[in-house]
Design an enzyme around this catalytic site. Sequence first.
Site, PDB file in Angstrom:
ATOM      1  N   LYS A 186       0.845  -1.188   0.000  1.00  0.00           N
ATOM      2  CA  LYS A 186       0.000   0.000   0.000  1.00  0.00           C
ATOM      3  C   LYS A 186       0.884   1.244   0.000  1.00  0.00           C
ATOM      4  O   LYS A 186       1.593   1.513   0.965  1.00  0.00           O
ATOM      5  CB  LYS A 186      -0.903   0.038   1.230  1.00  0.00           C
ATOM      6  N   THR A 241       6.075   8.176  13.355  1.00  0.00           N
ATOM      7  CA  THR A 241       6.311   7.405  14.589  1.00  0.00           C
ATOM      8  C   THR A 241       5.002   6.991  15.254  1.00  0.00           C
ATOM      9  O   THR A 241       4.877   5.858  15.743  1.00  0.00           O
ATOM     10  CB  THR A 241       7.205   8.228  15.545  1.00  0.00           C
ATOM     11  N   ALA A 242       4.001   7.878  15.255  1.00  0.00           N
ATOM     12  CA  ALA A 242       2.719   7.530  15.893  1.00  0.00           C
ATOM     13  C   ALA A 242       2.077   6.347  15.160  1.00  0.00           C
ATOM     14  O   ALA A 242       1.563   5.414  15.796  1.00  0.00           O
ATOM     15  CB  ALA A 242       1.788   8.737  15.881  1.00  0.00           C
ATOM     16  N   THR A 243       2.123   6.361  13.837  1.00  0.00           N
ATOM     17  CA  THR A 243       1.551   5.247  13.072  1.00  0.00           C
ATOM     18  C   THR A 243       2.334   3.967  13.336  1.00  0.00           C
ATOM     19  O   THR A 243       1.740   2.885  13.481  1.00  0.00           O
ATOM     20  CB  THR A 243       1.547   5.568  11.559  1.00  0.00           C
ATOM     21  N   GLU A 261      10.420   1.771  10.063  1.00  0.00           N
ATOM     22  CA  GLU A 261      11.364   2.864   9.803  1.00  0.00           C
ATOM     23  C   GLU A 261      10.578   4.160   9.980  1.00  0.00           C
ATOM     24  O   GLU A 261       9.705   4.464   9.175  1.00  0.00           O
ATOM     25  CB  GLU A 261      11.949   2.705   8.390  1.00  0.00           C
ATOM     26  N   CYS A 295      13.321  11.692   6.128  1.00  0.00           N
ATOM     27  CA  CYS A 295      13.537  11.352   7.532  1.00  0.00           C
ATOM     28  C   CYS A 295      15.001  11.525   7.931  1.00  0.00           C
ATOM     29  O   CYS A 295      15.321  11.591   9.110  1.00  0.00           O
ATOM     30  CB  CYS A 295      13.077   9.921   7.802  1.00  0.00           C
ATOM     31  N   GLU A 396       9.626  16.354  15.239  1.00  0.00           N
ATOM     32  CA  GLU A 396       9.917  16.272  13.798  1.00  0.00           C
ATOM     33  C   GLU A 396       8.997  17.237  13.038  1.00  0.00           C
ATOM     34  O   GLU A 396       7.775  17.101  13.067  1.00  0.00           O
ATOM     35  CB  GLU A 396       9.694  14.841  13.295  1.00  0.00           C
TER      36      GLU A 396
HETATM   37  O1  TXE Z   1       2.368   9.477   7.878  1.00  0.00           O
HETATM   38  P1  TXE Z   1       1.671   8.082   8.125  1.00  0.00           P
HETATM   39  P2  TXE Z   1       1.693  10.906   7.795  1.00  0.00           P
HETATM   40  C1  TXE Z   1       6.477  11.717   9.583  1.00  0.00           C
HETATM   41  C2  TXE Z   1       6.434  13.203   9.360  1.00  0.00           C
HETATM   42  C3  TXE Z   1       5.018  13.462   9.087  1.00  0.00           C
HETATM   43  C4  TXE Z   1       4.367  12.487  10.039  1.00  0.00           C
HETATM   44  C5  TXE Z   1       2.972  12.091   9.697  1.00  0.00           C
HETATM   45  O2  TXE Z   1       6.815  13.873  10.538  1.00  0.00           O
HETATM   46  O3  TXE Z   1       4.640  14.777   9.365  1.00  0.00           O
HETATM   47  O4  TXE Z   1       5.185  11.349   9.978  1.00  0.00           O
HETATM   48  O5  TXE Z   1       2.887  11.788   8.327  1.00  0.00           O
HETATM   49  C6  TXE Z   1      -0.198   4.450   6.311  1.00  0.00           C
HETATM   50  N1  TXE Z   1      -2.559   1.170   9.460  1.00  0.00           N
HETATM   51  N2  TXE Z   1       6.849  10.956   8.402  1.00  0.00           N
HETATM   52  O6  TXE Z   1       0.564  11.021   8.760  1.00  0.00           O
HETATM   53  O7  TXE Z   1       0.240   8.275   8.475  1.00  0.00           O
HETATM   54  C7  TXE Z   1      -0.496   5.619   5.412  1.00  0.00           C
HETATM   55  O8  TXE Z   1      -1.651   5.389   4.639  1.00  0.00           O
HETATM   56  C8  TXE Z   1      -1.747   0.934   8.406  1.00  0.00           C
HETATM   57  C9  TXE Z   1       8.163  10.383   8.416  1.00  0.00           C
HETATM   58  O9  TXE Z   1       1.400  11.210   6.403  1.00  0.00           O
HETATM   59  O10 TXE Z   1       2.534   7.354   9.056  1.00  0.00           O
HETATM   60  C10 TXE Z   1       0.783   5.679   4.608  1.00  0.00           C
HETATM   61  O11 TXE Z   1       0.753   4.683   3.580  1.00  0.00           O
HETATM   62  N3  TXE Z   1      -1.197   1.903   7.685  1.00  0.00           N
HETATM   63  C11 TXE Z   1       8.289   9.312   7.392  1.00  0.00           C
HETATM   64  C12 TXE Z   1       1.840   5.304   5.650  1.00  0.00           C
HETATM   65  O12 TXE Z   1       1.136   4.674   6.702  1.00  0.00           O
HETATM   66  C13 TXE Z   1      -1.441   3.171   8.030  1.00  0.00           C
HETATM   67  C14 TXE Z   1       7.683   9.596   6.076  1.00  0.00           C
HETATM   68  C15 TXE Z   1       2.603   6.488   6.234  1.00  0.00           C
HETATM   69  O13 TXE Z   1       1.694   7.453   6.668  1.00  0.00           O
HETATM   70  C16 TXE Z   1      -2.262   3.478   9.135  1.00  0.00           C
HETATM   71  C17 TXE Z   1       6.361  10.182   6.198  1.00  0.00           C
HETATM   72  C18 TXE Z   1      -2.846   2.413   9.853  1.00  0.00           C
HETATM   73  N4  TXE Z   1      -3.648   2.602  10.894  1.00  0.00           N
HETATM   74  C19 TXE Z   1       6.019  10.864   7.338  1.00  0.00           C
HETATM   75  N5  TXE Z   1      -2.321   4.829   9.244  1.00  0.00           N
HETATM   76  C20 TXE Z   1       9.666   8.715   7.244  1.00  0.00           C
HETATM   77  N6  TXE Z   1      10.032   7.866   8.199  1.00  0.00           N
HETATM   78  O14 TXE Z   1      10.377   8.943   6.299  1.00  0.00           O
HETATM   79  C21 TXE Z   1      -1.568   5.342   8.250  1.00  0.00           C
HETATM   80  N7  TXE Z   1      -1.043   4.349   7.502  1.00  0.00           N
END
Ligand code: TXE
Length: 492
Positions: A186, A241-243, A261, A295, A396
Amino acid sequence: MVNTEIHKEIPAFAGIRNYINGVYIHPIQDNWIDNYNPSNGVVYGKIPNSSKEDVENAYIAAKSAFPSWSQTTLEERSRILIKISELLEANLQRFAEAESKDNGKPVSLAKKVDIPRAASNFRFFGNAITQFASESHESVGQDAINFTLRQPIGVVACISPWNLPLYLFTWKIAPAIAAGNCVIAKPSEITPMTAYLLGDICTKAGLPNGVLNIVHGLGTTTGQAIIEHRDIKAISFTGGTATGAHIAKVAAPLFKKLSLELGGKNPNIIFADCDYEDMLNTTIRSSFANQGQICLCGSRIFVEASIYAKFKNDFVTRVKALKVGHPSKASTNIGALVSNSHLEKVMNYIEIAKAENATILCGGKKVVVKDYENGYYIEPTVIEVTSNNCRVNQEEIFGPVVTIMPFESEDGVLEMANSVNYGLSATLWTNDLKRTMRMSNQLQTGIVWVNTWMMRDLRTPFGGVKASGVGREGGFEALRFFTEAKNVCIKY
Ligand code: TXE
C-alpha cells in the site's frame, strides 16, 4: 466477485485502480478519495479507498501465487527483478513527472534521485538474492551438522509514505519478492501514482500474477485492514512514529514480524576543523532536499562556537538564494510541500518557534508562486535557538525548516545530539579521526555520516534506534527480514 477491467493508460480523469492478480481493478465498494496536485492545489484524480474485501482479494491472489513463486529459481527471480529495473529506467521521464505531480518535488530531483533509486532497488535485490547464503555449524565431537534454511515467509505487507514515494515503496517490495514472498503493498494515499504505474511495468517484466498486489487507500481503512489481517505474517512499514507505534500494537498479539522505519530529528554537527565549503554545500542539501521532507534530513544544526558567526552569515545568505518555485521549472530548488495539511503543520511550528522566543533568521512565510497561487509553497527557514530543549528541536517538523545553535565542547554537543526521542541518523563534519571514532561510537543513531550526507550503499544496514524504529532494511538485512531462519540438525 473480482472486477477484472484492465486499465492501462492514465486518462485525463486519471482515476487509478488497484493492481490485484496482475490486473487493474476497481475497488469493490466503489469508494474514492481525491488526489491533489500540490503544485497548484487542484484535484487531478481519484484513488480507491480500498476496503477489507479488496485487501482480502489481494490476499487470495498473493496466497495462490506463493507456492509457485517461492519455488521459482533464484536466477529467474533475479532476471525478472532486473527487467523491472530496466523498464523503470526506460520510463524515467514519465515516472519522474508523475512523481513530481503527486508529491510536489522538483521533476529534476525525481529524475536524478527517486526514479533511478527505485530502479536500483530492483537491480540490487535481483543481484543480492543470488548471493544470499545461509550458515552451517558442525557440532564437533557429536557427529552432527546444523544448517539454516532461509525460507520465504508467505504473504507479507509493505506500507510506505509520501515523501519518497516510489523510492521507498520499491525499497521494500524488491527484497520481499526477491526472497520468494508474495506481497500486498500500500503506497501512501497522498502519492499513489507511481505505485499505480509500477503494476504495469511488473506485468510487462513477466512478474507472475499475484506476486505483487497493490491496494490503494487511507491508512485508517486500507492500511488498517492490512495490519489486522491474520494471515499476513510480516509488515515492513515506513512512516510517522505515531503510526508505527499503532502498527506495533495491532501486530503484537497477531505475532507478526515487523520492520518499522520511522521519523527522525537528526543532528548535523559541525566542527571548526571541517572542510568548510564542502560542509556548507552539503548542509544546504541535508537541510532542504525534497523540501526537507526526508527522515534523514539534518534538521538540528550544531556549530562549534569559533565558526558560528561565520557559518550563520554564510548559511543564511545561501538559503535566501534558494529558489522556491513550480516543480517543473529547472531553476526551482524548493518545490511544493506534499499537502495543505502538511503545510499548515510546518507553518504551525514556525509559530511555536516564535512563541518559544527563537529567532527566525530567514524564511518563515508561505510563498505565492505566480500562476500557481493555490500550491503549497513555503520559504526555506532557518531558526536560531538557544536551547536544545525547545519543541522545534525536539519534534519532527519534516519541512524546509532547520534550527541552528552554537556549541562549546564535544561532550556538550554529544549530550544535545542524544537528548531527543529519535535516533535515526547523525552527520559529523570534522577531520579529526579520533573525534570521529569517539563520536560515532557514542551517537545514539542507526546511521552516522562523516563529512557527507545521505550517501547510500545499498548493502549497508539502514534504520534507527529509539523512536526512529525497529529493525534494519538494506542488503542482506532486508533479505533476512523477509525470510524465516529454520535450523536443521542432522546426526550422522
Ligand atoms: O504518515 P503516516 P503521515 C512523519 C512526518 C510526518 C508524520 C505524519 O513527521 O509529518 O510522519 O505523516 C499508512 N494502518 N513521516 O501522517 O500516516 C499511510 O496510509 C496501516 C516520516 O502522512 O505514518 C501511509 O501509507 N497503515 C516518514 C503510511 O502509513 C497506516 C515519512 C505512512 O503514513 C495506518 C512520512 C494504519 N492505521 C512521514 N495509518 C519517514 N520515516 O520517512 C496510516 N497508515
